[in-house]
Each structure stands twice: as structure tokens, then as C-alpha cells.
Design an enzyme around this catalytic site. Structure first.
Site, PDB file in Angstrom:
ATOM      1  CG  HIS A 225     -34.428 -25.199  24.074  1.00  0.00           C
ATOM      2  ND1 HIS A 225     -34.717 -26.100  23.037  1.00  0.00           N
ATOM      3  CD2 HIS A 225     -35.153 -25.634  25.265  1.00  0.00           C
ATOM      4  CE1 HIS A 225     -36.001 -27.094  23.847  1.00  0.00           C
ATOM      5  NE2 HIS A 225     -36.079 -26.668  24.709  1.00  0.00           N
TER       6      HIS A 225
ATOM      7  CD  GLU B 144     -27.463 -22.829  14.804  1.00  0.00           C
ATOM      8  OE1 GLU B 144     -27.542 -23.375  15.880  1.00  0.00           O
ATOM      9  OE2 GLU B 144     -27.796 -23.331  13.829  1.00  0.00           O
TER      10      GLU B 144
END
Length: 674
Positions: free
Chosen positions: A469, A463
Site C-alpha cells: 500500500h 504486513e
């Protein structure tokens, strides 16, 4: 919008962090209504502009529209997943079909589409920069895929389908939430939990107290089928009770909803000229065609099932039975690992304390690979007391954004683990990212350490990869910010980040005994890695069964009646040759929220293993490219993570890797080749 409402203006807090201390449940609905009205007015002005369409007065104007709606949506849907209430659920049930209608009002506006279409037709003459050109193509595709080219009657039917699907998807999600809590396993004594670690038993007792069952021990269910406690529970009766409770969720409440949703999605795809919902979805993904997905999955099923059957034989031999049962698989798998590899997963827990895994593991790895740093900001209030805020800075001190970690399970949180955005990075809007990671780690009694399983450590790193990202996004437009990439590409950066969990430098920095501070013994790490491949057969079949179940639901042609949901599921698993009584799908239809709650992964659950092809290939690159980890991290960040969805995903991979992806590293990792 003169009424007092925090959503009506941009937050003045650092990084535009939503002002959670001032937000109330009663702010949501007025903000949704005002936000939709505002955006429709903005869109109407764009469509009616007497000037010829330009990129600035049409596409860029669309990107600027809907600020209030964006703010309230990001906050509300984070709360509905992380800290729901009956009031939030009521708002969600009412607002979901209205949001679907709102999106249709924009995408099916003929005057607006005419402007987008005209710009798309003259793309070459516009000579836009690469990101703007790609954004124009994405907008055009979005309108066409929403039905902008359909006739009036077909568009009317499209609106009906989208509205009903939005209602059903919310109902499905809320049923899973209720059924999962109702199915929690309540036990009378600690003796029934024999085999679990002392801290896990204490957490079950604390969970019982928190849920109003003082003196009892409660195992709350995770969102997947095979509950993690099955690996440790000595009592076979308790194991069966736990798995039965897990597999039974949603059987009565959601079977009919799944049938209806699959039927409506197939009809919608047919309206748009596609043979199935899967064909419609995959056409806009990196896979491109259903044939490409079929080909990849077909390569995996046979070797995976054969591998799983070898594992099943080894488990049966260890248990002294003719055949292993589903509820016993994980338990005896741990026994075989211990016998073959002298490895007991529970022995790792004292070395995997949450705070150390977070700060000395995930944060440390991000510093080593990307040069970034994290500073906790207790002065900034998040949406729940468990959620902690960290400021993220680049190597030179430049602010990057905020990271919010919300790691503990609670009654108001849905199961699983995920990443959300509260603010999207965008140079156009002058915004830096605010991202959230949610996990569901059981909270121990106050003062006790939070010790993790290795799977939970991997999930935290996974996660956190999604969070990176979002944090590293460096794009102009919000539509293509961060993880706004094709669905079968979105898991790729997060899966890559898992590699740092057992990278020697990183593991040695965080895997230390929570009492003595002694590092995890090297031989324990070596045995863990040696034992890792045993169980890949199970994990691959479990995943493929869920993937092919999703595929079966969404390759249905329009007009097909799936019949009874359970019968359809059983027949699909048999047809795809992944039906093994010993290995239930990772998700059964009744609680397969990935594909039926909002539908983000509908016909897209294959994306995890599709992305893993890229991930496994990238890990090989990190290990063997001759550069330092820091140099490699900069390349990966610049060429891939920072791009978000501003360019073709596979082109970004090729630019970073120097070639197209190869599947061989995945086959080796999954134990599917010698």
C-alpha cells in the site's frame, strides 16, 4: 540549524534512506526541537502572508512545511517501536506532549485557520483537480476536528487535554513494554516444553541465553492474550502459567491510566460537540456513525458466540471434561483438528522456512499479481543488523522504492507486527517510498533454519500488504500518501494480501521442505483448508470481545466515572454478551496498546472486521471476475492501492469493485452462516 546533525538536511542516499550509519541517539532531541521551531516559523509566514489565500500559498505551503520534523519523527518512532533503549524511552516521554502542543499550535492558529476556511468556502470557484480538492477538504476537517472553531477557553482546555493524553499514552506503552518482558515465562528444563517442536524448544533455549538465563528456556510473550505456544505445550500447569502471565500484564500499572485516558477523551469529544469519543472518531471514518458500527457488530455477536460454544463442547468432549478452560482451549483445539481432519499444524513448519516464505512467497506473489521485483541491497544500512533492505522495481524496471524487512523478535522490540514508513511517497516533494515491515519471529540458534507457523506466514503476508500500500502510492501530497486512509479502511489492503499465502501457484512455489526440497503434500494443504473453519468461533469471539471492550471504553459520555478498570472490563463483556471464561479478549485493558498507546485504534479496533467485509468481497472478485491474476492486480493497484488517501475511500472501492461492498462473503468465511 548549522549544527552537525543528519536530520537537518535531506539524505543523499538512494531514495533518501535515512543515514543510519551516521545517526546517534543524541541527534534526536535537537532535531525535534529545531524541526518544530522551523515548522512554526513556516506556518507563521503562511498565516501572515499579505496575499489573499490560494491553494498554493496556503495548503501546498503547509504540505511543504516541517521537513526536518517529518524526517526525525519517522525515524525516531520507528526506532522506539523496533529497537528502543532507555535513552529513546526518555526522549519519547519528554517529546510526546511537546509534539501534541506543537500540533495544537498549528491547528489552533486563528489566522491560519481563517485562510484554510476561506479556501474551503470557495471550493467550487477554485476548480481544483480531484486530489487537490480532496486534500483541501481533509485539511479543513483536520483543523475543525482539532478545535479551530472553539472559543478561547475551550481551546485552552483542548491543549491541556491533548498534552496530558500524549503523556499518558506514552507511559501506557512503556509500561506494556516493561511488563511484557518481566512476564516472560522462564522454565528450567526442556521437559517442561514437551509438545513443542524441536526448533521451537531450541529457540526458547536461545532466547534464554540472549536474555541472560543461560541453561534455561524462556518463552517471551507476544502482545496478544492467547500465546501461540498454548497449542503445543503438553503440560497443563505450564499452559496455565503462560496464560496467567499473559493476562496479568498491565493490571497494576495501566488500569488507572486507561480510566484516565477514557475520561479525558470523552471530555475532549464533548468539547467538540460529540456524544462520545467513539462518535467523534467514527464521524471521520468510512463507517460514519456509531449506529453503523453497532449494527454490524450486532449481526456478528450472536452467531459467533453460538459457533464458539459448539467448539467448546467439542473440545470438552475430546478432553473428557465437563468444560474446557481458557489455558487448554488451543491445545485441545489442535487435538480435535487432528482427530476430525487428520491435520496437525506443527507438521507444516518444516515446509515454511522464513527465507522461502519471503522470497518465493510474498515477493513471488507480488511479481505474479503486480509485476514488480525485489533486489536485496546489502550496501544500504538499516537501523538494526536484523533489518534487511530491498530495492523494489516495476515490471519495466522503473524504481518504486525501498522495502525493509525486520522479522525477528528481540528484547528491544515491542510485540506484534506492523508497517512503518521512513519516507513517504510524494510527487510534490519528489520522494519515493521507503517502508518497513516488523514481525516478532523467534530467532533460532545460529545456523538453524527459521521455521514458521501458518499464523506467522499469514502475518508476514498481511504486513507485506501494508508495505505494498505504501510502495504503490502514486499521489502528489504527503498528507494523503499510501496508508494515510481512514482507520477503518487501512487494514483492507493488508487483509486482501493474505489471500496469496495459500493461492495454489504461490503456495506451491514456497512451501517446500527446508531439508529435502519436497513440496508440501497436496493432502496436507487440503486438510489445512478443511480444518480452517474449526476455530473460527474462537477467533471471532476473541476479536469481538476486544472490539467491544474498546467500544465500551470509548462510548462513555463525558463526566462518566468508569470506576475500576478490571470491573469495568468484566461488566462490558457481560453487557455485550461476549463474556466467555474460556475465551479471553484478544487484548485485555492493561495491554491493549492499539487503543491506549497513542490511541490510533481508540474506538477503531472494529476497523479490522469492518475492513474484512471489503477484503472478503475483494477476494471473491479476484477469484471470479474472469480476468487473469495479473490483469486483476493491475486494476486493484491502479484504482485502489495507488490512490492512497487522495480520494474518498469507499468511492475508490466502488470504482474498483463496481458496487458497494457486501457482507455475505465475510459471513461465509467466518463460519457464521450455514
Amino acid at each position: 540549524m548549522t549544527t552537525e546533525n543528519p536530520f537537518f538536511s535531506a539524505s543523499t542516499l538512494p531514495y533518501e534512506l535515512p543515514p543510519f550509519a551516521d545517526l546517534r541517539e543524541e541527534h534526536y532531541l535537537p532535531a525535534f526541537e529545531a524541526g518544530m521551531a522551523q515548522q512554526l516559523a513556516e506556518v507563521a509566514a503562511i498565516a501572515a502572508d499579505p496575499e489573499p489565500p490560494t491553494f498554493e500559498n496556503t495548503i501546498e505551503a503547509l504540505e511543504r512545511s516541517g521537513a526536518v520534523l517529518a524526517r526525525v519523527s519517522l525515524v525516531f518512532f520507528n526506532q522506539s517501536a523496533s529497537d528502543t533503549t532507555p535513552g529513546v524511552q526518555q526522549i519519547e516521554a519528554g517529546i510526546s506532549p511537546r509534539l501534541a502542543a506543537h500540533r495544537d499550535a498549528i491547528h489552533l492558529d486563528p489566522a491560519l485557520f481563517a485562510r484554510v476556511d476561506a479556501l474551503y468556502a470557495q471550493r467550487e470557484e477554485l476548480r481544483l483537480d480531484a486530489e487537490s480538492d480532496y486534500l483541501l477538504a481533509r485539511y479543513h476537517a483536520r483543523f475543525v476536528r482539532a478545535g479551530a472553531r472553539l472559543g478561547e477557553a475551550e481551546q485552552a482546555r483542548m491543549r491541556e487535554l491533548n498534552g496530558e493524553l500524549a503523556t499518558l499514552e506514552t507511559q501506557f506503552e512503556q509500561n506494556v513494554f516493561a511488563d511484557t518482558r518481566a512476564a516472560a515465562l522462564i522454565l528450567d528444563s526442556a521437559d517442561e516444553l514437551a509438545g513443542l517442536s524441536a526448533d521451537a524448544i531450541a529457540a526458547a533455549e536461545e532466547n534464554g541465553r540472549a536474555l541472560g538465563h543461560d541453561g534455561k528456556f524462556v518463552i517471551s510473550l507476544k502482545n496478544f492474550s492467547n500465546q501461540t505456544e498454548l497449542a503445543g505445550l503438553d503440560d497443563p500447569t505450564v499452559r496455565r502459567r503462560l496464560l496467567t502471565a499473559s493476562l496479568g500484564r498491565g493490571t497494576e500499572s495501566n488500569g488507572g491510566l486507561a480510566v484516565r485516558m477514557a475520561t479525558l477523551r470523552a471530555e475532549r469529544a464533548a468539547l467538540l460537540g460529540f456524544a462520545s469519543h467513539a462518535a467523534y472518531e467514527v464521524a471521520d471514518q468510512t463507517a460514519g456513525t456509531t449506529a453503523a458500527v453497532d449494527e454490524m457488530l450486532g449481526r456478528l455477536v450472536g452467531p459467533a458466540v453460538a459457533n464458539a460454544r459448539r467448539e467448546a463442547a467439542a473440545l470438552a468432549a475430546e478432553a473428557g471434561v465437563d468444560a474446557i478452560e481458557a489455558a487448554d482451549w488451543q491445545y485441545w483445539s489442535e487435538k480435535v483438528r487432528k482427530a476430525r481432519f487428520d491435520f496437525d499444524g506443527s507438521v507444516m513448519r518444516p515446509y515454511l522456512e522464513l527465507e522461502a516464505v519471503l522470497r518465493d512467497g510474498a515477493f513471488f506473489a507480488a511479481g505474479q499479481v503486480y509485476g514488480i521485483g525485489f533486489t536485496e541491497r546489502p550496501d544500504l544500512v538499516a537501523y538494526h543488523p536484523d533489518a534487511r533492505v530491498f530495492e523494489v522495481s516495476d515490471a519495466d524496471g522503473t524504481p518504486i522504492g525501498l522495502f525493509i524487512g525486520d522479522f525477528h523478535a528481540r528484547e528491544s522490540k515491542r510485540g506484534g507486527a506492523w508497517m512503518n514508513e521512513l519516507v513517504k511517497q510524494s510527487h510534490l516533494l519528489g520522494q519515493l517510498p521507503v517502508v518497513v515491515n516488523n514481525l516478532n519471529i523467534a530467532k533460532p540458534p545460529a545456523g538453524d533454519p527459521v521455521l514458521l507457523t501458518w499464523d506467522e506466514v499469514t502475518t508476514l503476508f498481511h504486513e507485506f500488504g501494508h508495505a505494498l500500500h505504501g510502495l504503490f502510492s502514486d499521489v502528489r501530497y504527503p498528507l494523503v500518501s499510501g496508508p494515510e486512509v481512514p482507520r477503518d479502511f487501512v487494514e483492507y489492503p493488508s487483509q486482501v494480501n493474505e489471500m496469496w499465502a495459500d493461492w495454489p501457484l504461490v503456495l506451491g512455489n514456497y512451501a517446500k521442505h527446508h531439508v529435502t526440497g519436497e513440496p508440501m503434500p497436496a493432502e496436507l494443504v487440503a486438510r489445512m483448508k478443511e480444518a480452517a473453519n474449526f476455530g473460527e468461533g474462537f477467533r471471532t469471539v476473541e476479536y469481538l470481545a476486544a472490539t467491544l471492550l474498546d467500544w465500551a471504553w470509548h462510548t462513555l459520555p463525558a463526566g462518566t466515572d468508569p470506576g475500576d478498570a478490571q470491573a469495568f472490563e468484566a461488566a462490558a463483556l457481560e453487557r455485550y454478551q461476549v463474556a466467555m471464561d474460556e475465551i479471553p479478549p484478544r487484548y485485555r485493558t492493561g495491554y491493549f496498546g492499539h487503543i491506549f498507546s497513542g490511541g490510533f485504534y481508540a474506538a477503531g479496533y472494529y476497523g479490522y472486521i469492518w475492513s474484512e467485509v471489503l477484503d472478503a468481497d475483494t477476494v471473491e472478485w479476484f477469484k471470479g471476475n474472469g480476468k487473469t491474476v495479473r490483469e486483476s492486480g493491475e486494476i486493484f493497484r491502479r484504482e485502489l492501492l495507488a490512490k492512497g488517501g487522495s480520494t474518498d475511500a469507499m468511492a475508490a472501492f466502488a470504482a474498483f469493485r463496481g458496487r458497494a461492498p457486501e457482507i455475505a462473503p465475510l459471513l461465509v468465511r467466518r463460519g457464521l452462516v450455514a
